[in-house]
Design a protein around this motif. Structure first.
Motif, PDB file in Angstrom:
ATOM      1  N   SER A  76       0.430   5.097  -7.751  1.00  0.00           N
ATOM      2  CA  SER A  76      -1.135   6.298  -7.899  1.00  0.00           C
ATOM      3  C   SER A  76      -1.775   5.702  -9.322  1.00  0.00           C
ATOM      4  N   ASP A  77      -2.896   5.933  -8.934  1.00  0.00           N
ATOM      5  CA  ASP A  77      -3.586   6.193  -9.630  1.00  0.00           C
ATOM      6  C   ASP A  77      -3.486   7.374 -10.833  1.00  0.00           C
ATOM      7  N   GLU A  78      -2.451   8.910 -10.476  1.00  0.00           N
ATOM      8  CA  GLU A  78      -2.349   9.423 -11.758  1.00  0.00           C
ATOM      9  C   GLU A  78      -1.168   8.997 -12.371  1.00  0.00           C
ATOM     10  N   GLU A  79      -0.454   8.301 -12.095  1.00  0.00           N
ATOM     11  CA  GLU A  79       0.583   7.549 -12.246  1.00  0.00           C
ATOM     12  C   GLU A  79       0.443   6.923 -13.608  1.00  0.00           C
ATOM     13  N   ILE A  80      -1.211   5.852 -13.376  1.00  0.00           N
ATOM     14  CA  ILE A  80      -1.148   5.038 -14.024  1.00  0.00           C
ATOM     15  C   ILE A  80      -1.864   5.503 -15.217  1.00  0.00           C
ATOM     16  N   PHE A  81      -2.881   6.735 -14.934  1.00  0.00           N
ATOM     17  CA  PHE A  81      -3.406   7.768 -15.994  1.00  0.00           C
ATOM     18  C   PHE A  81      -2.750   8.097 -16.728  1.00  0.00           C
ATOM     19  N   GLN A  82      -1.398   8.098 -16.621  1.00  0.00           N
ATOM     20  CA  GLN A  82      -0.398   9.030 -17.359  1.00  0.00           C
ATOM     21  C   GLN A  82      -0.162   8.235 -18.360  1.00  0.00           C
ATOM     22  N   THR A  83       0.118   7.153 -17.987  1.00  0.00           N
ATOM     23  CA  THR A  83       0.181   5.583 -19.002  1.00  0.00           C
ATOM     24  C   THR A  83      -0.523   5.782 -20.556  1.00  0.00           C
ATOM     25  N   GLN A  84       0.171   5.398 -21.629  1.00  0.00           N
ATOM     26  CA  GLN A  84       0.351   5.344 -22.964  1.00  0.00           C
ATOM     27  C   GLN A  84      -1.409   4.026 -22.873  1.00  0.00           C
ATOM     28  N   LEU A  85      -0.792   2.620 -22.589  1.00  0.00           N
ATOM     29  CA  LEU A  85      -1.559   1.939 -22.425  1.00  0.00           C
ATOM     30  C   LEU A  85      -3.587   1.973 -21.295  1.00  0.00           C
ATOM     31  N   TYR A  86      -3.070   2.804 -20.941  1.00  0.00           N
ATOM     32  CA  TYR A  86      -4.385   2.951 -20.014  1.00  0.00           C
ATOM     33  C   TYR A  86      -5.451   4.352 -20.866  1.00  0.00           C
ATOM     34  N   GLN A  87      -4.309   5.269 -21.278  1.00  0.00           N
ATOM     35  CA  GLN A  87      -4.650   6.287 -21.941  1.00  0.00           C
ATOM     36  C   GLN A  87      -5.750   5.336 -23.233  1.00  0.00           C
ATOM     37  N   LYS A  88      -5.306   4.640 -24.050  1.00  0.00           N
ATOM     38  CA  LYS A  88      -5.843   3.986 -25.090  1.00  0.00           C
ATOM     39  C   LYS A  88      -6.882   3.013 -25.018  1.00  0.00           C
ATOM     40  N   THR A  89      -6.597   2.299 -23.238  1.00  0.00           N
ATOM     41  CA  THR A  89      -7.232   0.970 -23.458  1.00  0.00           C
ATOM     42  C   THR A  89      -8.548   1.294 -22.084  1.00  0.00           C
ATOM     43  N   LYS A  90      -8.091   2.891 -20.893  1.00  0.00           N
ATOM     44  CA  LYS A  90      -9.128   2.919 -20.006  1.00  0.00           C
ATOM     45  C   LYS A  90      -8.730   1.504 -19.318  1.00  0.00           C
ATOM     46  N   ASN A  91      -7.942   0.863 -19.797  1.00  0.00           N
ATOM     47  CA  ASN A  91      -7.994  -0.701 -18.449  1.00  0.00           C
ATOM     48  C   ASN A  91      -6.406  -0.490 -17.687  1.00  0.00           C
ATOM     49  N   LYS A 107       0.376  -1.078  -0.097  1.00  0.00           N
ATOM     50  CA  LYS A 107      -0.413  -0.093  -0.040  1.00  0.00           C
ATOM     51  C   LYS A 107       0.544   0.893  -0.205  1.00  0.00           C
ATOM     52  N   GLN A 108       1.844   1.197   0.515  1.00  0.00           N
ATOM     53  CA  GLN A 108       2.898   2.357   0.716  1.00  0.00           C
ATOM     54  C   GLN A 108       3.705   2.798  -0.198  1.00  0.00           C
ATOM     55  N   THR A 109       3.905   1.504  -0.681  1.00  0.00           N
ATOM     56  CA  THR A 109       4.309   1.359  -2.827  1.00  0.00           C
ATOM     57  C   THR A 109       4.503   1.544  -4.152  1.00  0.00           C
ATOM     58  N   SER A 110       2.807   1.607  -3.800  1.00  0.00           N
ATOM     59  CA  SER A 110       2.255   0.980  -4.866  1.00  0.00           C
ATOM     60  C   SER A 110       2.077   2.406  -5.740  1.00  0.00           C
TER      61      SER A 110
END
Length: 541
Positions: free
Chosen positions: A248-263, A243-246
């Motif tokens: 963040s949602d912000e980091e995940i949302f900035q990835t190319q794969l998330y922006q393309k798939t929303k996954n 939990k301390q080192t996972s």
């Protein structure tokens, strides 16, 4: 001396000399370099002290399976091991660091026999032992009490016992699973690396395991035991640390794969992949190492620059041996080496030498195999001898430069990273008569543990007087006071009024900011090794 004894001495003398070298490098000035025990080391030391003398941790829990530590949890193996040393030799900086140093030497011995097992060569074993003995990666973690050497030791011992156990169909096979289990509960990284390595070992040697059914059955029972105690204990599972080192949602949302798939899963995979390959960067491996200067000096990488040649050669020859000679042992080593960075890649702060700990050992074996294979390419003895001398001189040159920096420059340059000054502060306060109360700045995040450790505070006395802060942050002091010792934020000092017998321990800026500064007397200045100010110890004039 008989001929047989003389021959044995000749055979074992090179390994003995390497072990002596490894021991010297790990034990020389062990209490002084690094220059101070870190807060994690002090926490290990004090809990080892309370276990050794009271059978409980600092929280009063009797013989815990995991140790609560600054809103995190520490694994049991290195603390209970340290408790044995504390019981035998007393609590001291040297004693606290000694187990890690000895396990570091043990790793050097183990890797010799493991290399012989993998490569069927004494020379390859000696090279692996030498490379690990002078390794900046392994040496760094052999000189302070960290879980790395313990987890790596039990994984290597488990692999060695596994091979010898299936060959002899003996109890060593069962012991190998015990060793794997101890590695598993030594550090979180082992939970990612050890199971796949063990599964690959079992699959590749399934026929031999069926021939040793009794030993294998006992081994499986041991595995089941470790799985049960891990699943039944959240601290061992590492949920708080995840939990301390996972990410963040912000980091995940900035990835190319998330922006393309929303996954979000795909976003995490992209981050993990990028972080994984950071451990293969030239700068990290051969130039500067981990950015955390407790994990690396910053003067060299995790390996020497000359190791690049050996590692590349080792990778080529290892794959050749796997593909063309069908040597299944190479698959075990390859999996171990490639899995090594994965635990660090799965959370924040990559590259991270501690979490990628299983690069230690596996990569040194690959490098040793590379050097050995280059030597054996030629059948000319003179050419072989020349290559050996050339390689060893190269390793010696880089090692000498690193060791000179490590023992001489590093302790002064990185003193603050090792919380230098806390031991000196407590030692001074302990020597003074008439100290009524002490108010210590929280600048060291967990100052209370340094006082407990250096005062060797009896556990009952601590438990009876301790007052805790309400915090979920690992970087904020858990304890507001115990006994006459109080731990405050810098803002709480500003309007403190001097009183007889009341001592304050402040940083330079905190002392300068005192509203009633002119009414205070500086009793002691604690200096860093470079001469700069660490703490001001002040009281009423």
């Amino acid at each position: 001396m008989s001929t047989n004894t003389r021959n044995k001495l000749i055979v074992w003398l090179p390994l003995l000399l390497i072990v002596v070298l490894a021991s010297f490098l790990r034990l020389y000035k062990l209490a002084q370099v690094p220059p101070s025990l870190s807060w994690d080391e002090v926490d290990v030391g004090y809990n080892a002290y309370t276990i050794a003398n009271y059978g409980a941790d600092e929280w009063g829990v009797k013989f815990p399976l995991v140790f609560k530590s600054f809103e995190d949890f520490k694994h049991p193996v290195h603390i209970y091991t340290t408790a044995i040393f504390v019981k035998l030799f007393g609590l001291s900086d040297f004693t606290v660091r000694l187990p890690a140093a000895l396990f570091g030497v043990g790793n050097v011995i183990l890797i010799y026999f493991l290399a012989k097992e993998f490569f069927k060569s004494r020379l390859a074993g000696l090279l692996a032992a030498l490379f690990l003995a002078v390794s900046p990666y392994n040496l760094q973690f052999s000189r302070f009490n960290h879980e790395l050497n313990f987890a790596v030791f039990f994984l290597m011992l488990g692999i060695l016992l596994f091979y010898r156990g299936i060959r002899k169909k003996s109890y060593l096979l069962s012991l190998s699973f015990l060793s794997f289990g101890l590695s598993f509960i030594s550090y979180h990284s082992a939970k990612i690396v050890a199971p796949p390595v063990v599964i690959i070992l079992c699959v590749l040697n399934s026929k031999k395991l069926l021939e040793a059914k009794k030993q294998f059955a006992v081994g499986l029972a041991i595995v089941a035991f470790f799985v049960v105690i891990t699943l039944s204990n959240k601290g061992l599972l590492g949920l708080a640390r995840i939990k301390q080192t996972s990410f963040s949602d912000e980091e995940i949302f900035q990835t190319q794969l998330y922006q393309k798939t929303k996954n979000k899963l795909f976003g995490r995979v992209e981050i993990v992949t990028k972080q994984y390959f950071k451990h293969f960067s030239y700068d990290y491996l051969f130039v500067s190492g981990d950015s955390n200067t407790r994990h690396s000096t910053g003067a060299v990488g995790e390996f020497y620059k000359i190791d690049l040649i050996f590692l590349l050669a080792g990778a080529v020859f290892l794959l050749h041996r796997l593909v063309f000679k069908k040597d299944k042992n190479m698959l075990v080593l390859l999996a171990w080496a490639l899995l090594g960075p994965l635990p660090a890649a799965a959370v924040n702060e990559a590259p991270h030498a501690a979490r990628a700990m299983f690069m230690t050992g596996s990569w040194h074996l690959v490098a040793a195999f590379g050097f050995y294979s280059l030597i054996t390419l030629s059948k000319n003895k003179l050419v072989k001898a020349f290559l050996v001398v050339l390689g060893l001189v190269g390793v010696g040159y880089f090692a000498r430069t690193y060791l000179g920096y490590y023992y001489n420059t590093y302790p002064a340059k990185e003193a603050i990273q090792w919380q230098y000054g806390m031991r000196e502060t407590v030692t001074y306060l302990k020597s003074q008569k008439g100290v009524g109360a002490v108010y210590m700045t929280n600048i060291r995040q967990q100052p209370y543990i340094f006082f407990l450790y250096n005062l060797k505070t009896p556990l009952p006395q601590f438990r009876q007087t301790v007052r805790y802060n309400n915090t979920l942050s690992r970087s904020f002091s858990l304890v507001s006071s115990f006994g006459k010792y109080h731990f405050l934020d810098d803002l709480e000092f500003a309007y403190s009024y001097p009183a007889s017998g009341i001592y304050y321990v402040l940083t330079g800026s905190e002392y300068t900011g005192l509203y009633y500064k002119k009414d205070f007397e500086v009793k002691k200045k604690i200096l860093y090794p470079d001469g700069s100010d660490a703490f001001y110890i002040v009281t009423a004039k």
